[in-house]
Design an enzyme around this catalytic site. Sequence first.
Site, short mmCIF file in Angstrom:
data_model
loop_
_atom_site.label_atom_id
_atom_site.label_comp_id
_atom_site.label_asym_id
_atom_site.label_seq_id
_atom_site.Cartn_x
_atom_site.Cartn_y
_atom_site.Cartn_z
N HIS A 17 0.85 -1.20 0.00
CA HIS A 17 0.00 0.00 0.00
C HIS A 17 0.88 1.25 0.00
CE1 HIS A 17 -3.14 -2.70 2.11
NE2 HIS A 17 -3.59 -2.46 0.90
N LYS A 41 -15.97 -7.95 5.47
CA LYS A 41 -14.83 -8.84 5.75
C LYS A 41 -14.50 -8.84 7.25
CE LYS A 41 -12.48 -7.66 1.44
NZ LYS A 41 -11.31 -6.95 0.92
N ARG A 90 -1.88 -6.51 -8.27
CA ARG A 90 -0.80 -7.46 -8.01
C ARG A 90 -0.76 -8.59 -9.03
NH1 ARG A 90 -2.92 -8.17 -2.01
NH2 ARG A 90 -4.72 -8.30 -3.37
N SER A 127 -2.93 -7.87 2.94
CA SER A 127 -3.29 -7.70 4.36
C SER A 127 -3.79 -9.01 4.94
CB SER A 127 -4.37 -6.62 4.50
OG SER A 127 -3.90 -5.39 4.02
O1 PNS Z 1 -8.53 -3.27 0.28
P1 PNS Z 1 -9.72 -3.86 -0.38
O2 PNS Z 1 -10.45 -4.77 0.58
O3 PNS Z 1 -9.40 -4.52 -1.68
O4 PNS Z 1 -10.71 -2.63 -0.69
C1 PNS Z 1 -11.94 -2.87 -1.31
C2 PNS Z 1 -12.74 -1.58 -1.47
C3 PNS Z 1 -13.05 -0.98 -0.10
C4 PNS Z 1 -11.93 -0.58 -2.27
C5 PNS Z 1 -14.00 -1.99 -2.23
O5 PNS Z 1 -14.59 -3.08 -1.63
C6 PNS Z 1 -15.01 -0.88 -2.31
O6 PNS Z 1 -14.83 0.03 -3.07
N1 PNS Z 1 -16.05 -0.97 -1.47
C7 PNS Z 1 -17.04 0.08 -1.31
C8 PNS Z 1 -18.43 -0.36 -1.73
C9 PNS Z 1 -18.65 -0.12 -3.21
O7 PNS Z 1 -18.46 0.95 -3.72
N2 PNS Z 1 -19.05 -1.22 -3.90
C10 PNS Z 1 -19.33 -1.21 -5.31
C11 PNS Z 1 -18.08 -1.48 -6.13
S1 PNS Z 1 -18.44 -1.54 -7.86
#
Ligand code: PNS
Length: 156
Positions: A17, A41, A90, A127
Amino acid sequence: MIRAVFPGTFDPPTVGHLDVITRAAAAFDELIVATGVNQSKNRLFGPQERIEMLTELVEPFPNVRIGSFEGLVVDYCRAEGAEVMVKGLRSAADYDYELQMAQLNRRMTGVDTFFLPTAPEHAFISSSWVKEIARLGGDVSTFVTPAVHARLLNTL
Ligand code: PNS
């Protein structure tokens, strides 16, 4: 002036990150690193502690600040006046997952996504694995910063 959002769970933030933050801070005028607080999660760190870890992490970058969001990330981007999001990639698996989200997000709101390929030396770090390895007594000290490592050891 381009303001970008780097969204994620950051539970905990890793050196991967940090690499994305470093490169995105150089590429955009302003960067908001935003932690999502409503995903389902399993969390090790609560929202406040993730914000504290991120705040320490971005301290060297004058054009980076921390935020948090509930609900859709694109709604947060629009509320913050950010036209774009940044995501680190990644692997091909990340790409397949992130491509669909990027396309949905752009269709819904016009907020576009810029992908940064992860540095190869960080490509295997996540993570989730950091948490599992640390829980089982493995050494994760090179996968996170010393400050995050200390919190991990205190939290497990
Ligand atoms: O670090 P991560 O867990 O990969 O982050 C995921 C995150 C928080 C970026 C993603 O789950 C997200 O954008 N969630 C917010 C809800 C949302 O907007 N959902 C629709 C996505 S098309």
